[in-house]
Design a protein around this motif. Structure first.
Motif, PDB file in Angstrom:
ATOM      1  N   LYS A 229       0.859  -1.196   0.000  1.00  0.00           N
ATOM      2  CA  LYS A 229       0.000   0.000   0.000  1.00  0.00           C
ATOM      3  C   LYS A 229       0.881   1.226   0.000  1.00  0.00           C
ATOM      4  N   ILE A 230       0.454   2.229  -0.752  1.00  0.00           N
ATOM      5  CA  ILE A 230       1.187   3.494  -0.761  1.00  0.00           C
ATOM      6  C   ILE A 230       0.440   4.468   0.141  1.00  0.00           C
ATOM      7  N   LEU A 231       1.175   5.136   1.011  1.00  0.00           N
ATOM      8  CA  LEU A 231       0.584   6.155   1.877  1.00  0.00           C
ATOM      9  C   LEU A 231       1.118   7.507   1.387  1.00  0.00           C
ATOM     10  N   PRO A 232       0.407   8.128   0.424  1.00  0.00           N
ATOM     11  CA  PRO A 232       0.962   9.307  -0.253  1.00  0.00           C
ATOM     12  C   PRO A 232       1.245  10.467   0.694  1.00  0.00           C
ATOM     13  N   GLN A 233       0.443  10.581   1.763  1.00  0.00           N
ATOM     14  CA  GLN A 233       0.652  11.716   2.677  1.00  0.00           C
ATOM     15  C   GLN A 233       2.005  11.651   3.381  1.00  0.00           C
ATOM     16  N   PHE A 234       2.618  10.447   3.409  1.00  0.00           N
ATOM     17  CA  PHE A 234       3.937  10.301   4.054  1.00  0.00           C
ATOM     18  C   PHE A 234       5.029   9.927   3.035  1.00  0.00           C
ATOM     19  N   ASN A 235       4.702   9.851   1.767  1.00  0.00           N
ATOM     20  CA  ASN A 235       5.630   9.319   0.763  1.00  0.00           C
ATOM     21  C   ASN A 235       6.186   7.969   1.208  1.00  0.00           C
ATOM     22  N   SER A 293      15.771   9.587   8.128  1.00  0.00           N
ATOM     23  CA  SER A 293      16.479   8.646   8.995  1.00  0.00           C
ATOM     24  C   SER A 293      15.559   7.557   9.544  1.00  0.00           C
ATOM     25  N   VAL A 294      15.637   6.364   8.956  1.00  0.00           N
ATOM     26  CA  VAL A 294      14.854   5.257   9.516  1.00  0.00           C
ATOM     27  C   VAL A 294      15.495   4.721  10.793  1.00  0.00           C
ATOM     28  N   ARG A 299      14.211   3.727  16.326  1.00  0.00           N
ATOM     29  CA  ARG A 299      14.475   3.909  17.757  1.00  0.00           C
ATOM     30  C   ARG A 299      13.258   4.492  18.470  1.00  0.00           C
ATOM     31  N   ALA A 300      12.573   5.422  17.782  1.00  0.00           N
ATOM     32  CA  ALA A 300      11.461   6.117  18.420  1.00  0.00           C
ATOM     33  C   ALA A 300      10.195   5.261  18.485  1.00  0.00           C
ATOM     34  N   HIS A 301       9.958   4.419  17.468  1.00  0.00           N
ATOM     35  CA  HIS A 301       8.643   3.761  17.400  1.00  0.00           C
ATOM     36  C   HIS A 301       8.672   2.246  17.196  1.00  0.00           C
ATOM     37  N   PHE A 302       9.834   1.681  16.844  1.00  0.00           N
ATOM     38  CA  PHE A 302       9.818   0.252  16.485  1.00  0.00           C
ATOM     39  C   PHE A 302      10.806  -0.601  17.278  1.00  0.00           C
ATOM     40  N   ASN A 303      11.196  -0.134  18.447  1.00  0.00           N
ATOM     41  CA  ASN A 303      12.066  -0.920  19.334  1.00  0.00           C
ATOM     42  C   ASN A 303      13.314  -1.447  18.645  1.00  0.00           C
ATOM     43  N   GLY A 304      13.928  -0.612  17.839  1.00  0.00           N
ATOM     44  CA  GLY A 304      15.111  -1.103  17.116  1.00  0.00           C
ATOM     45  C   GLY A 304      16.072   0.014  16.810  1.00  0.00           C
ATOM     46  N   GLY A 305      16.716  -0.077  15.655  1.00  0.00           N
ATOM     47  CA  GLY A 305      17.711   0.906  15.240  1.00  0.00           C
ATOM     48  C   GLY A 305      18.348   0.435  13.953  1.00  0.00           C
ATOM     49  N   GLY A 306      19.580   0.852  13.686  1.00  0.00           N
ATOM     50  CA  GLY A 306      20.282   0.427  12.470  1.00  0.00           C
ATOM     51  C   GLY A 306      21.019   1.585  11.855  1.00  0.00           C
ATOM     52  N   HIS A 307      20.925   1.680  10.529  1.00  0.00           N
ATOM     53  CA  HIS A 307      21.608   2.753   9.797  1.00  0.00           C
ATOM     54  C   HIS A 307      20.591   3.834   9.420  1.00  0.00           C
ATOM     55  N   GLU A 308      21.122   4.944   8.876  1.00  0.00           N
ATOM     56  CA  GLU A 308      20.225   6.041   8.493  1.00  0.00           C
ATOM     57  C   GLU A 308      19.195   5.578   7.458  1.00  0.00           C
ATOM     58  N   PHE A 326       1.796   2.095  12.027  1.00  0.00           N
ATOM     59  CA  PHE A 326       2.824   2.662  11.139  1.00  0.00           C
ATOM     60  C   PHE A 326       2.460   4.107  10.761  1.00  0.00           C
ATOM     61  N   SER A 327       1.191   4.309  10.355  1.00  0.00           N
ATOM     62  CA  SER A 327       0.738   5.660   9.975  1.00  0.00           C
ATOM     63  C   SER A 327       0.885   6.635  11.135  1.00  0.00           C
ATOM     64  N   LYS A 328       0.424   6.207  12.296  1.00  0.00           N
ATOM     65  CA  LYS A 328       0.479   7.088  13.464  1.00  0.00           C
ATOM     66  C   LYS A 328       1.924   7.423  13.825  1.00  0.00           C
ATOM     67  N   SER A 329       2.789   6.414  13.740  1.00  0.00           N
ATOM     68  CA  SER A 329       4.197   6.630  14.075  1.00  0.00           C
ATOM     69  C   SER A 329       4.820   7.650  13.130  1.00  0.00           C
ATOM     70  N   LEU A 330       4.509   7.498  11.837  1.00  0.00           N
ATOM     71  CA  LEU A 330       5.079   8.438  10.856  1.00  0.00           C
ATOM     72  C   LEU A 330       4.582   9.851  11.121  1.00  0.00           C
ATOM     73  N   GLU A 331       3.293   9.948  11.427  1.00  0.00           N
ATOM     74  CA  GLU A 331       2.704  11.266  11.674  1.00  0.00           C
ATOM     75  C   GLU A 331       3.400  11.933  12.860  1.00  0.00           C
ATOM     76  N   GLU A 332       3.525  11.175  13.935  1.00  0.00           N
ATOM     77  CA  GLU A 332       4.142  11.704  15.159  1.00  0.00           C
ATOM     78  C   GLU A 332       5.609  12.062  14.913  1.00  0.00           C
ATOM     79  N   PHE A 333       6.305  11.160  14.235  1.00  0.00           N
ATOM     80  CA  PHE A 333       7.740  11.335  14.004  1.00  0.00           C
ATOM     81  C   PHE A 333       7.992  12.563  13.129  1.00  0.00           C
ATOM     82  N   MET A 334       7.204  12.692  12.070  1.00  0.00           N
ATOM     83  CA  MET A 334       7.416  13.812  11.140  1.00  0.00           C
ATOM     84  C   MET A 334       7.072  15.132  11.809  1.00  0.00           C
TER      85      MET A 334
END
Ligand code: 5GP
Ligand code: MN
Length: 338
Positions: A229-235, A293-294, A299-308, A326-334
């Motif tokens: 699914k594409i979520l255009p509001q978050f690219n 930066s994923v 780190r903020a929403h998915f209990n993990g980390g990694g590279h940029e 996922f949608s809510k996390s992106l909204e909050e993060f952005m």
């Protein structure tokens, strides 16, 4: 080229150690298995007894790097791994930066009295290592291991075995998604030098990208045509691989390798996510392009980390709730990153 500093510390630690344990992360990928087997092959030429261990099994397409099945799995033979951790003089942790990334094996490694060295390309690290070689600016741990080994070859005057060269090339190739992400001049230099040393890049290509099953291809088709699914509001793009679908497509470990990269080929998509349901949790895989930066998102929403631009994590919610989360996390993060 001399990229790695303070190699005499590593050489000194190696000189003092008869037996060495190399450790890789959970759900080992090409960079993990490549760096472990590459380093194992090289250190063995110094007359050391070298063992490699990972928390659980690696995908079948990587078996060509471990033909004798020498890599120990903590999930299969915990006692053997514990015995190695306790009897080794030196433990080298490769391609991860925190004991959390090796699950239950973390306690075993943490409790061992062996000296501990970190060889990794992720940003940051736990504070438990005696010597740290952390180079987030390099493409992969395999590239880091290559430059380390080159430095050691100058010290010891020995050569890189062919199998190690193949392993390091393979891990670098998979971690850069076939020379797409995080590729620097040093990465091409390494690739060129390894080809000159006899690595057959077409053969490696065939082993890695030409060895998938029919069911993987059909699953990939399904994920792209029906599931994504594409979520255009978050690219952003999202795929969710449920246990039910895994069963339908006779899913085997590694079958979904690379799926998360596919959506980034769409012009408007900057963030791609793959969520994979398992018995205990939902595995999260995140990729981005441009400068999103994923790592911070995870780190903020998915209990993990990694590279940029490549990160992962875990969720402990029902699979039905993943898309909304996922949608809510992106909204909050952005909103926060604005
Ligand atoms: P993948 O999506 O290929 O599983 O993981 C991409 C990258 O994210 C890996 O190279 C690793 O650095 C990081 N990663 C994956 N899962 C986790 C996790 O659970 N915790 C942390 N800290 N990093 C992860
Ligand atoms: Mn890596």
């Amino acid at each position: 080229m001399n990229i790695i500093e303070n190699l005499s510390l590593l050489a000194d630690a190696i000189n003092k150690s008869e037996s060495i344990l190399l450790v890789g992360h959970i759900n080992p990928d090409g960079d993990s298995i490549g760096s472990l087997t590459g380093m194992k092959g090289y250190l063995s030429t110094l007359g050391k007894s070298v063992c490699a261990a990972v928390p659980n099994n690696y995908p079948q397409f990587l078996e060509f790097l471990d033909p004798e099945k020498e890599i120990l799995m903590y999930s299969e033979t915990p006692d053997k791994v514990r015995e190695k951790a306790d009897s080794s003089h030196l433990i080298i942790c490769m391609d991860f930066n925190s004991l959390k990334r090796i699950d239950n094996l973390g306690e075993v490694i943490g409790n061992s009295k062996a000296r501990k060295i970190l060889v990794d390309h992720h940003p940051g690290h736990d504070n438990i290592f005696d010597i740290v070689y952390s180079y987030p600016q390099l493409s992969s741990t395999c590239e880091l291991a290559y430059w380390i080994i080159k430095g050691l070859m100058q010290i010891y005057g020995n050569a890189l075995p062919h199998n190690s060269a193949v392993a390091l090339y393979t891990g670098m190739m998979t971690d850069t998604n076939n020379f797409t992400n995080s590729v620097l001049p040093s990465t091409f230099m390494m690739a060129g030098e390894l080809m000159e040393a006899g690595v057959d890049k077409e053969w490696v290509q065939k082993m890695v990208f030409g060895g998938y099953s029919e069911s993987r291809m059909r699953l990939m088709g399904h994920m792209l045509s029906t599931n994504m699914k594409i979520l255009p509001q978050f690219n952003a793009a999202i795929m969710i691989l449920t246990k039910e679908m895994k069963e339908k497509f006779n899913f085997e470990d590694g079958d979904s390798e690379g799926f998360v990269n596919l959506a980034l080929n769409i012009r408007s998509v900057r963030i791609s996510a793959l969520f994979t349901e398992s018995d205990d949790f939902i595995r999260v895989s995140l990729r981005s392009k441009d400068d999103f930066s994923v790592n911070r998102l995870s780190r903020a929403h998915f209990n993990g980390g990694g590279h940029e631009r490549a990160a992962g994590g875990r969720l402990f919610i029902p699979v039905e709730e993943v898309e909304e989360y996922f949608s809510k996390s992106l909204e909050e993060f952005m909103e926060k990153e604005k």
